[in-house]
Design an enzyme around this catalytic site. Structure first.
Site, PDB file in Angstrom:
ATOM      1  N   HIS A 169     -11.702  34.027  -7.750  1.00 56.71           N
ATOM      2  CA  HIS A 169     -10.353  33.468  -7.789  1.00 56.71           C
ATOM      3  C   HIS A 169     -10.220  32.370  -6.744  1.00 56.71           C
ATOM      4  O   HIS A 169     -11.028  32.271  -5.818  1.00 56.71           O
ATOM      5  CB  HIS A 169      -9.305  34.552  -7.508  1.00 56.71           C
ATOM      6  CG  HIS A 169      -9.331  35.048  -6.092  1.00 56.71           C
ATOM      7  ND1 HIS A 169     -10.336  35.870  -5.618  1.00 56.71           N
ATOM      8  CD2 HIS A 169      -8.500  34.820  -5.041  1.00 56.71           C
ATOM      9  CE1 HIS A 169     -10.113  36.149  -4.353  1.00 56.71           C
ATOM     10  NE2 HIS A 169      -9.027  35.512  -3.963  1.00 56.71           N
ATOM     11  N   ASP A 205      -7.173  31.007  -4.083  1.00 58.94           N
ATOM     12  CA  ASP A 205      -5.889  31.453  -3.549  1.00 58.94           C
ATOM     13  C   ASP A 205      -4.801  30.457  -3.937  1.00 58.94           C
ATOM     14  O   ASP A 205      -4.949  29.255  -3.709  1.00 58.94           O
ATOM     15  CB  ASP A 205      -5.958  31.567  -2.022  1.00 58.94           C
ATOM     16  CG  ASP A 205      -6.929  32.646  -1.570  1.00 58.94           C
ATOM     17  OD1 ASP A 205      -7.164  33.590  -2.350  1.00 58.94           O
ATOM     18  OD2 ASP A 205      -7.437  32.549  -0.438  1.00 58.94           O
ATOM     19  N   HIS A 231     -13.833  31.953  -4.827  1.00 57.07           N
ATOM     20  CA  HIS A 231     -14.515  32.906  -3.959  1.00 57.07           C
ATOM     21  C   HIS A 231     -14.291  34.325  -4.462  1.00 57.07           C
ATOM     22  O   HIS A 231     -13.445  34.562  -5.326  1.00 57.07           O
ATOM     23  CB  HIS A 231     -14.057  32.759  -2.502  1.00 57.07           C
ATOM     24  CG  HIS A 231     -12.581  32.885  -2.287  1.00 57.07           C
ATOM     25  ND1 HIS A 231     -11.677  31.892  -2.626  1.00 57.07           N
ATOM     26  CD2 HIS A 231     -11.835  33.884  -1.764  1.00 57.07           C
ATOM     27  CE1 HIS A 231     -10.453  32.276  -2.317  1.00 57.07           C
ATOM     28  NE2 HIS A 231     -10.518  33.493  -1.799  1.00 57.07           N
ATOM     29  N   ARG A 280     -15.738  48.100   4.049  1.00 55.93           N
ATOM     30  CA  ARG A 280     -15.484  46.784   4.626  1.00 55.93           C
ATOM     31  C   ARG A 280     -13.987  46.596   4.751  1.00 55.93           C
ATOM     32  O   ARG A 280     -13.237  46.866   3.810  1.00 55.93           O
ATOM     33  CB  ARG A 280     -16.074  45.686   3.742  1.00 55.93           C
ATOM     34  CG  ARG A 280     -15.774  44.265   4.226  1.00 55.93           C
ATOM     35  CD  ARG A 280     -16.511  43.220   3.407  1.00 55.93           C
ATOM     36  NE  ARG A 280     -16.154  41.877   3.823  1.00 55.93           N
ATOM     37  CZ  ARG A 280     -15.278  41.089   3.181  1.00 55.93           C
ATOM     38  NH1 ARG A 280     -14.697  41.515   2.067  1.00 55.93           N
ATOM     39  NH2 ARG A 280     -15.003  39.881   3.632  1.00 55.93           N
TER      40      ARG A 280
END
Length: 379
Positions: free
Chosen positions: A242, A244, A298, A308
């Site tokens: 996607h 942002d 990304h 994470r």
């Protein structure tokens, strides 16, 4: 409050559509399964695979704060090169206190370890961008991300303590200390974001103050992310590909790899740099630069061993501000001839509403938004 009771994700069948039920991403339950549910399996062409590391410039902001013109020029050159190419860079000496950052990451870890029933007190409601959600399964039925998120707003001009109010009103008075942690973190992110806007203005030749003033009364978005260990990480993604839709993202990562950027026709990893913050350009700033700077595709991958954690601060202008490039970027240098507009005028509130109710953010979000506006205005 939604009157429908939350349900655990059905592992026996793949959903063909999203129901009205709030779906629970129960990590303790999912980890006991031999395989991940079909709704979390991504197409073969989009699955993670071994890749090379992206050379992301690490920009030292000390000179910007000290007024060292030579250092500022070097920093602006590095930022310009990165943003024209892929829209990602990292910053060090950014003046964000290490304890403020570590406290915020620790608080995220504490939140995601809470019992499911407690986290669901902050469950995202239909039509809202704020709240707790697992795997975005309240909005989508397939290609679900292997993650949990907690999202809330931060209004730069708000007189009341909105962040603290959010935590105590949604989770209870016992969460006031966590609210204070995130209030301090958001304040630090606001100050850093305005400094980065100064550097972006310098790099684009529009002056130090233009973008800072544009965002000084903004209303940004704070998101805590947890990517739990996944028993089949080669089939899943923590966050799908996607761009942002916001203007700028400031990302604090722990030291677990996961962020990847698509540039030069391939996926490349962005390794965490200790004490550095990742900055990436979003669609709104791409429009403000008249397309000169890239909003880059990304994603995040997961692993089978370690959780994470990351904190994303999405920088946004005030909702009713008109997003339009400065005059300097609409003229050819020296010739004073008009440059074609890359995107039409819009407000941030309009783009946010589009991404929350009509469109799953991807590499063509802004183009699809502009096309929808054109069709809506056509007779």
């Amino acid at each position: 409050m939604d009157s429908v009771s939350p349900v655990t994700l059905d592992l026996n069948k793949e959903k063909g559509h999203c129901s009205n039920s709030a779906v629970v991403f129960d990590t303790s339950f999912l980890r006991r399964q031999a395989k991940i549910p079909e709704s979390f399996v991504w197409p073969l062409s989009e699955r993670p695979h071994p890749l090379e590391e992206l050379e992301v410039p690490v920009v030292d902001l000390r000179g910007l704060f000290d007024g060292d013109e030579t250092s500022i020029s070097h920093a602006a050159d590095a930022v310009r090169s990165a943003c024209v190419r892929h829209g990602f860079f990292q910053v060090i000496n950014h003046k964000v206190d290490a304890k403020v950052s570590s406290d915020a990451l620790d608080a995220a870890g504490d939140f995601f370890k809470l019992p499911q029933s407690t986290k669901l007190r902050a469950r995202r409601q239909p039509g809202s961008a704020w709240g707790y959600v697992g795997a975005h399964a309240d909005r989508f039925a397939s290609k679900l991300p292997w993650k949990e998120t907690l999202t809330f707003g931060y209004d730069y001009s708000e007189r009341r303590d909105g962040v603290l109010d959010y935590f105590t009103s949604k989770l209870g008075e016992g969460f006031e200390p966590m609210g204070r942690v995130y209030r301090r973190y958001c304040e630090a992110m606001k100050e850093l974001s305005l400094s980065v806007m100064e550097l972006l203005g310098i790099s684009l030749g529009v002056g130090r103050g233009y973008y800072r003033q544009f965002f000084e009364d903004g209303s940004s978005i704070m998101r805590c992310n947890s990517y739990p260990p996944c028993q089949e990480p080669e089939l899943a993604l923590g966050t799908g590909p996607h761009c942002d839709p916001t203007a700028l993202t400031i990302l604090l990562q722990d030291q677990v790899d996961g962020l990847q950027v698509f540039t030069e026709g391939k996926w490349q990893a962005v390794r965490p740099v200790r004490r550095a913050l990742v900055i990436n350009i979003g669609d709104t700033f791409m429009a403000l630069s008249n397309g000169r700077y890239k909003s880059c595709l990304h994603r995040a991958v997961v692993n089978s061993e370690r959780e994470r954690l990351s904190l994303a601060f999405f920088v946004c202008p005030r909702g009713d501000r008109v997003v339009r490039p400065p005059r300097e970027l609409l003229l050819l240098e020296e010739e004073e001839e008009a440059v074609p507009r890359a995107f039409p005028d819009f407000t941030w509130a309009e783009l946010l509403e589009f991404t929350q109710t009509h469109y799953r953010a991807d590499t063509t979000t802004l183009q699809s938004f502009a096309r929808r506006r054109f069709l809506a205005s056509s007779p």
